[in-house]
Design a protein around this motif. Sequence first.
Motif, PDB file in Angstrom:
ATOM      1  N   LEU A  69      35.237  95.215  46.893  1.00  0.00           N
ATOM      2  CA  LEU A  69      35.734  96.345  47.139  1.00  0.00           C
ATOM      3  C   LEU A  69      36.270  97.016  45.894  1.00  0.00           C
ATOM      4  O   LEU A  69      35.924  98.417  45.564  1.00  0.00           O
ATOM      5  CB  LEU A  69      37.094  96.382  48.067  1.00  0.00           C
ATOM      6  CG  LEU A  69      36.674  95.987  49.508  1.00  0.00           C
ATOM      7  CD1 LEU A  69      37.812  96.223  50.377  1.00  0.00           C
ATOM      8  CD2 LEU A  69      35.674  97.120  50.276  1.00  0.00           C
ATOM      9  N   ALA A  70      36.946  96.570  44.954  1.00  0.00           N
ATOM     10  CA  ALA A  70      37.093  96.876  43.645  1.00  0.00           C
ATOM     11  C   ALA A  70      36.155  97.413  42.677  1.00  0.00           C
ATOM     12  O   ALA A  70      36.099  98.553  42.238  1.00  0.00           O
ATOM     13  CB  ALA A  70      38.123  95.787  42.826  1.00  0.00           C
ATOM     14  N   ARG A  71      35.045  96.891  42.911  1.00  0.00           N
ATOM     15  CA  ARG A  71      33.891  97.349  42.317  1.00  0.00           C
ATOM     16  C   ARG A  71      33.121  98.639  42.919  1.00  0.00           C
ATOM     17  O   ARG A  71      32.878  99.519  42.229  1.00  0.00           O
ATOM     18  CB  ARG A  71      32.812  96.173  42.223  1.00  0.00           C
ATOM     19  CG  ARG A  71      33.111  94.821  41.267  1.00  0.00           C
ATOM     20  CD  ARG A  71      32.071  93.873  41.003  1.00  0.00           C
ATOM     21  NE  ARG A  71      30.705  94.087  41.194  1.00  0.00           N
ATOM     22  CZ  ARG A  71      29.591  93.495  41.705  1.00  0.00           C
ATOM     23  NH1 ARG A  71      30.142  92.444  42.424  1.00  0.00           N
ATOM     24  NH2 ARG A  71      28.450  93.836  41.738  1.00  0.00           N
ATOM     25  N   LEU A  72      33.102  98.532  43.941  1.00  0.00           N
ATOM     26  CA  LEU A  72      32.482  99.698  44.783  1.00  0.00           C
ATOM     27  C   LEU A  72      33.529 100.926  44.393  1.00  0.00           C
ATOM     28  O   LEU A  72      32.985 101.863  44.585  1.00  0.00           O
ATOM     29  CB  LEU A  72      32.189  99.256  46.125  1.00  0.00           C
ATOM     30  CG  LEU A  72      31.186  98.253  46.320  1.00  0.00           C
ATOM     31  CD1 LEU A  72      31.204  98.038  47.919  1.00  0.00           C
ATOM     32  CD2 LEU A  72      29.855  99.046  45.990  1.00  0.00           C
ATOM     33  N   ASP A  73      34.721 100.621  44.534  1.00  0.00           N
ATOM     34  CA  ASP A  73      35.865 101.688  44.479  1.00  0.00           C
ATOM     35  C   ASP A  73      35.818 102.237  42.944  1.00  0.00           C
ATOM     36  O   ASP A  73      36.558 103.436  42.835  1.00  0.00           O
ATOM     37  CB  ASP A  73      36.978 101.540  44.989  1.00  0.00           C
ATOM     38  CG  ASP A  73      36.915 101.273  46.558  1.00  0.00           C
ATOM     39  OD1 ASP A  73      36.219 101.922  47.183  1.00  0.00           O
ATOM     40  OD2 ASP A  73      37.940 100.743  47.169  1.00  0.00           O
ATOM     41  N   GLY A  74      35.384 101.578  42.167  1.00  0.00           N
ATOM     42  CA  GLY A  74      35.542 101.817  40.731  1.00  0.00           C
ATOM     43  C   GLY A  74      34.737 102.926  40.226  1.00  0.00           C
ATOM     44  O   GLY A  74      33.608 103.509  41.003  1.00  0.00           O
ATOM     45  N   THR A  75      34.845 103.445  39.242  1.00  0.00           N
ATOM     46  CA  THR A  75      34.145 104.493  38.327  1.00  0.00           C
ATOM     47  C   THR A  75      33.174 103.922  37.481  1.00  0.00           C
ATOM     48  O   THR A  75      33.557 102.682  36.688  1.00  0.00           O
ATOM     49  CB  THR A  75      34.934 105.617  37.669  1.00  0.00           C
ATOM     50  OG1 THR A  75      35.719 104.949  36.907  1.00  0.00           O
ATOM     51  CG2 THR A  75      35.837 106.495  38.650  1.00  0.00           C
ATOM     52  N   PHE A  76      32.039 104.303  37.152  1.00  0.00           N
ATOM     53  CA  PHE A  76      30.989 103.873  36.289  1.00  0.00           C
ATOM     54  C   PHE A  76      30.754 104.965  35.030  1.00  0.00           C
ATOM     55  O   PHE A  76      30.514 105.924  35.636  1.00  0.00           O
ATOM     56  CB  PHE A  76      29.737 103.388  37.190  1.00  0.00           C
ATOM     57  CG  PHE A  76      30.005 102.482  38.055  1.00  0.00           C
ATOM     58  CD1 PHE A  76      30.145 101.287  37.676  1.00  0.00           C
ATOM     59  CD2 PHE A  76      30.507 102.721  39.310  1.00  0.00           C
ATOM     60  CE1 PHE A  76      30.427  99.969  38.740  1.00  0.00           C
ATOM     61  CE2 PHE A  76      30.755 101.597  40.490  1.00  0.00           C
ATOM     62  CZ  PHE A  76      30.724 100.482  40.004  1.00  0.00           C
ATOM     63  N   PRO A  77      30.965 104.612  33.840  1.00  0.00           N
ATOM     64  CA  PRO A  77      30.676 105.391  32.739  1.00  0.00           C
ATOM     65  C   PRO A  77      29.062 105.553  32.664  1.00  0.00           C
ATOM     66  O   PRO A  77      28.269 104.678  33.118  1.00  0.00           O
ATOM     67  CB  PRO A  77      31.016 104.911  31.593  1.00  0.00           C
ATOM     68  CG  PRO A  77      31.057 103.359  31.978  1.00  0.00           C
ATOM     69  CD  PRO A  77      31.229 103.328  33.458  1.00  0.00           C
TER      70      PRO A  77
END
Length: 64
Positions: free
Chosen positions: A47-55
């Motif tokens: 969930l933390a990875r999916l909710d994160g932003t990606f540069p």
Amino acid sequence: MTYNFDPDRWYENERLRLEMRQRSGDLTAENAEKALEEIERRYDKMLARLDGTFPVAGRHSTDS
């Protein structure tokens, strides 16, 4: 990971699999509890990875 990956469905499937293994005697209650804790840890991490932003390469937050 694909865009149609559903972490909630994954969690539910893993939890049900543990329940079935415990009912069949393949896992003790203690081992099932430990395995569930590991599944919950992995779920939270997903969930933390999916909710994160990606540069995006070459872009900075100050670029317009």
